[in-house]
Design a protein around this motif. Structure first.
Motif, PDB file in Angstrom:
ATOM      1  N   VAL A  70      41.575  23.202  62.742  1.00 37.89           N
ATOM      2  CA  VAL A  70      40.866  22.983  61.478  1.00 37.89           C
ATOM      3  C   VAL A  70      39.507  23.671  61.520  1.00 37.89           C
ATOM      4  N   LYS A  71      38.779  23.520  62.608  1.00 39.95           N
ATOM      5  CA  LYS A  71      37.468  24.169  62.728  1.00 39.95           C
ATOM      6  C   LYS A  71      37.599  25.686  62.651  1.00 39.95           C
ATOM      7  N   TYR A  72      38.546  26.232  63.407  1.00 38.50           N
ATOM      8  CA  TYR A  72      38.748  27.677  63.428  1.00 38.50           C
ATOM      9  C   TYR A  72      39.117  28.211  62.046  1.00 38.50           C
ATOM     10  N   LEU A  73      40.122  27.588  61.426  1.00 39.01           N
ATOM     11  CA  LEU A  73      40.588  28.076  60.128  1.00 39.01           C
ATOM     12  C   LEU A  73      39.543  27.894  59.034  1.00 39.01           C
ATOM     13  N   SER A  74      38.791  26.804  59.093  1.00 42.33           N
ATOM     14  CA  SER A  74      37.769  26.594  58.061  1.00 42.33           C
ATOM     15  C   SER A  74      36.666  27.645  58.180  1.00 42.33           C
ATOM     16  N   ARG A  75      36.305  27.998  59.400  1.00 41.75           N
ATOM     17  CA  ARG A  75      35.297  29.065  59.583  1.00 41.75           C
ATOM     18  C   ARG A  75      35.860  30.422  59.172  1.00 41.75           C
ATOM     19  N   LYS A  76      37.055  30.722  59.634  1.00 36.93           N
ATOM     20  CA  LYS A  76      37.638  32.045  59.376  1.00 36.93           C
ATOM     21  C   LYS A  76      37.836  32.305  57.890  1.00 36.93           C
ATOM     22  N   TYR A  77      38.281  31.294  57.141  1.00 37.03           N
ATOM     23  CA  TYR A  77      38.618  31.506  55.730  1.00 37.03           C
ATOM     24  C   TYR A  77      37.613  30.876  54.765  1.00 37.03           C
ATOM     25  N   GLY A  78      36.517  30.324  55.291  1.00 35.95           N
ATOM     26  CA  GLY A  78      35.496  29.752  54.420  1.00 35.95           C
ATOM     27  C   GLY A  78      35.968  28.523  53.659  1.00 35.95           C
ATOM     28  N   ILE A  79      36.787  27.712  54.308  1.00 39.32           N
ATOM     29  CA  ILE A  79      37.321  26.499  53.697  1.00 39.32           C
ATOM     30  C   ILE A  79      36.498  25.315  54.200  1.00 39.32           C
ATOM     31  N   ALA A  80      36.010  24.506  53.290  1.00 31.97           N
ATOM     32  CA  ALA A  80      35.257  23.325  53.700  1.00 31.97           C
ATOM     33  C   ALA A  80      36.161  22.387  54.492  1.00 31.97           C
ATOM     34  N   ALA A  81      35.663  21.901  55.601  1.00 28.52           N
ATOM     35  CA  ALA A  81      36.424  20.959  56.431  1.00 28.52           C
ATOM     36  C   ALA A  81      36.131  19.557  55.938  1.00 28.52           C
ATOM     37  N   ASN A  82      36.788  19.174  54.847  1.00 25.62           N
ATOM     38  CA  ASN A  82      36.587  17.837  54.285  1.00 25.62           C
ATOM     39  C   ASN A  82      37.902  17.326  53.700  1.00 25.62           C
ATOM     40  N   ALA A  83      37.897  16.085  53.268  1.00 26.94           N
ATOM     41  CA  ALA A  83      39.120  15.427  52.814  1.00 26.94           C
ATOM     42  C   ALA A  83      39.641  15.959  51.482  1.00 26.94           C
ATOM     43  N   THR A  84      38.874  16.807  50.818  1.00 31.88           N
ATOM     44  CA  THR A  84      39.358  17.429  49.590  1.00 31.88           C
ATOM     45  C   THR A  84      40.098  18.721  49.892  1.00 31.88           C
ATOM     46  N   ARG A  85      39.747  19.375  50.967  1.00 29.40           N
ATOM     47  CA  ARG A  85      40.338  20.670  51.317  1.00 29.40           C
ATOM     48  C   ARG A  85      41.314  20.614  52.486  1.00 29.40           C
ATOM     49  N   VAL A  86      41.218  19.602  53.324  1.00 30.98           N
ATOM     50  CA  VAL A  86      42.132  19.439  54.458  1.00 30.98           C
ATOM     51  C   VAL A  86      42.915  18.165  54.193  1.00 30.98           C
ATOM     52  N   VAL A  87      44.188  18.330  53.857  1.00 31.63           N
ATOM     53  CA  VAL A  87      45.003  17.184  53.455  1.00 31.63           C
ATOM     54  C   VAL A  87      46.334  17.194  54.195  1.00 31.63           C
ATOM     55  N   GLY A  88      46.949  16.050  54.271  1.00 31.09           N
ATOM     56  CA  GLY A  88      48.279  15.940  54.855  1.00 31.09           C
ATOM     57  C   GLY A  88      49.337  16.233  53.807  1.00 31.09           C
ATOM     58  N   ASN A 118      51.375  14.253  52.826  1.00 31.38           N
ATOM     59  CA  ASN A 118      51.477  13.041  52.018  1.00 31.38           C
ATOM     60  C   ASN A 118      50.245  12.814  51.148  1.00 31.38           C
ATOM     61  N   ALA A 119      49.422  13.810  50.970  1.00 28.94           N
ATOM     62  CA  ALA A 119      48.174  13.649  50.213  1.00 28.94           C
ATOM     63  C   ALA A 119      48.409  13.140  48.800  1.00 28.94           C
ATOM     64  N   GLY A 120      49.491  13.544  48.180  1.00 31.78           N
ATOM     65  CA  GLY A 120      49.771  13.115  46.814  1.00 31.78           C
ATOM     66  C   GLY A 120      49.965  11.619  46.685  1.00 31.78           C
ATOM     67  N   GLN A 121      50.210  10.955  47.804  1.00 32.39           N
ATOM     68  CA  GLN A 121      50.408   9.507  47.812  1.00 32.39           C
ATOM     69  C   GLN A 121      49.113   8.772  48.137  1.00 32.39           C
ATOM     70  N   GLN A 122      48.018   9.490  48.382  1.00 27.54           N
ATOM     71  CA  GLN A 122      46.782   8.871  48.825  1.00 27.54           C
ATOM     72  C   GLN A 122      45.750   8.796  47.709  1.00 27.54           C
ATOM     73  N   PRO A 123      44.887   7.771  47.747  1.00 30.16           N
ATOM     74  CA  PRO A 123      43.808   7.675  46.767  1.00 30.16           C
ATOM     75  C   PRO A 123      42.902   8.898  46.870  1.00 30.16           C
ATOM     76  N   GLY A 124      42.388   9.345  45.764  1.00 31.94           N
ATOM     77  CA  GLY A 124      41.486  10.486  45.749  1.00 31.94           C
ATOM     78  C   GLY A 124      42.182  11.825  45.688  1.00 31.94           C
ATOM     79  N   PHE A 125      43.515  11.819  45.612  1.00 30.94           N
ATOM     80  CA  PHE A 125      44.252  13.086  45.581  1.00 30.94           C
ATOM     81  C   PHE A 125      43.822  13.957  44.406  1.00 30.94           C
ATOM     82  N   GLY A 126      43.482  13.355  43.285  1.00 28.05           N
ATOM     83  CA  GLY A 126      43.097  14.122  42.108  1.00 28.05           C
ATOM     84  C   GLY A 126      41.923  15.052  42.355  1.00 28.05           C
ATOM     85  N   ARG A 127      41.066  14.725  43.299  1.00 24.95           N
ATOM     86  CA  ARG A 127      39.902  15.581  43.601  1.00 24.95           C
ATOM     87  C   ARG A 127      40.297  16.882  44.278  1.00 24.95           C
ATOM     88  N   THR A 128      41.512  16.978  44.803  1.00 25.55           N
ATOM     89  CA  THR A 128      41.918  18.195  45.498  1.00 25.55           C
ATOM     90  C   THR A 128      42.213  19.328  44.531  1.00 25.55           C
TER      91      THR A 128
END
Length: 98
Positions: free
Chosen positions: A41-59, A61-71
């Motif tokens: 996650v650290k490597y890929l977030s740095r390489k591709y400029g992706i924020a390492a947070n719960a909105t950008r790094v999801v499982g 099953n993310a669609g079944q989790q609260p807060g999925f709409g923010r993704t």
């Protein structure tokens, strides 16, 4: 053109990290596996400029989790992993993000 069938409609906008084991068994989420995932996650977030947070790094099953709409993702995925035993809090501590 070089993408695998990983997460249905998310394939076009995501990078998949597959983990060994079964999500229904908490013993599969070992220290070495969690360190490897956090390093990826650290490597890929740095390489591709992706924020390492719960909105950008999801499982899958993310669609079944609260807060999925923010993704901003469509809930097209029917996978259930990494499941309830995956320790997201530990991952965020290891990654240094949230």
């Amino acid at each position: 053109s070089d993408r695998a069938f990983h997460a249905r409609c998310w394939n076009q906008v995501g990078i998949g990290i597959e983990m060994e084991g079964f999500s229904k068994d908490r013993r599969n989420f070992t220290g070495p596996l969690m360190r490897t995932v956090s390093n990826m996650v650290k490597y890929l977030s740095r390489k591709y400029g992706i924020a390492a947070n719960a909105t950008r790094v999801v499982g899958h099953n993310a669609g079944q989790q609260p807060g999925f709409g923010r993704t901003g993702l469509q809930n097209c995925n029917t996978h259930s992993d990494p499941g309830k035993f995956f320790d997201w809090r530990n991952l965020w501590q290891m990654v240094g993000g949230r």
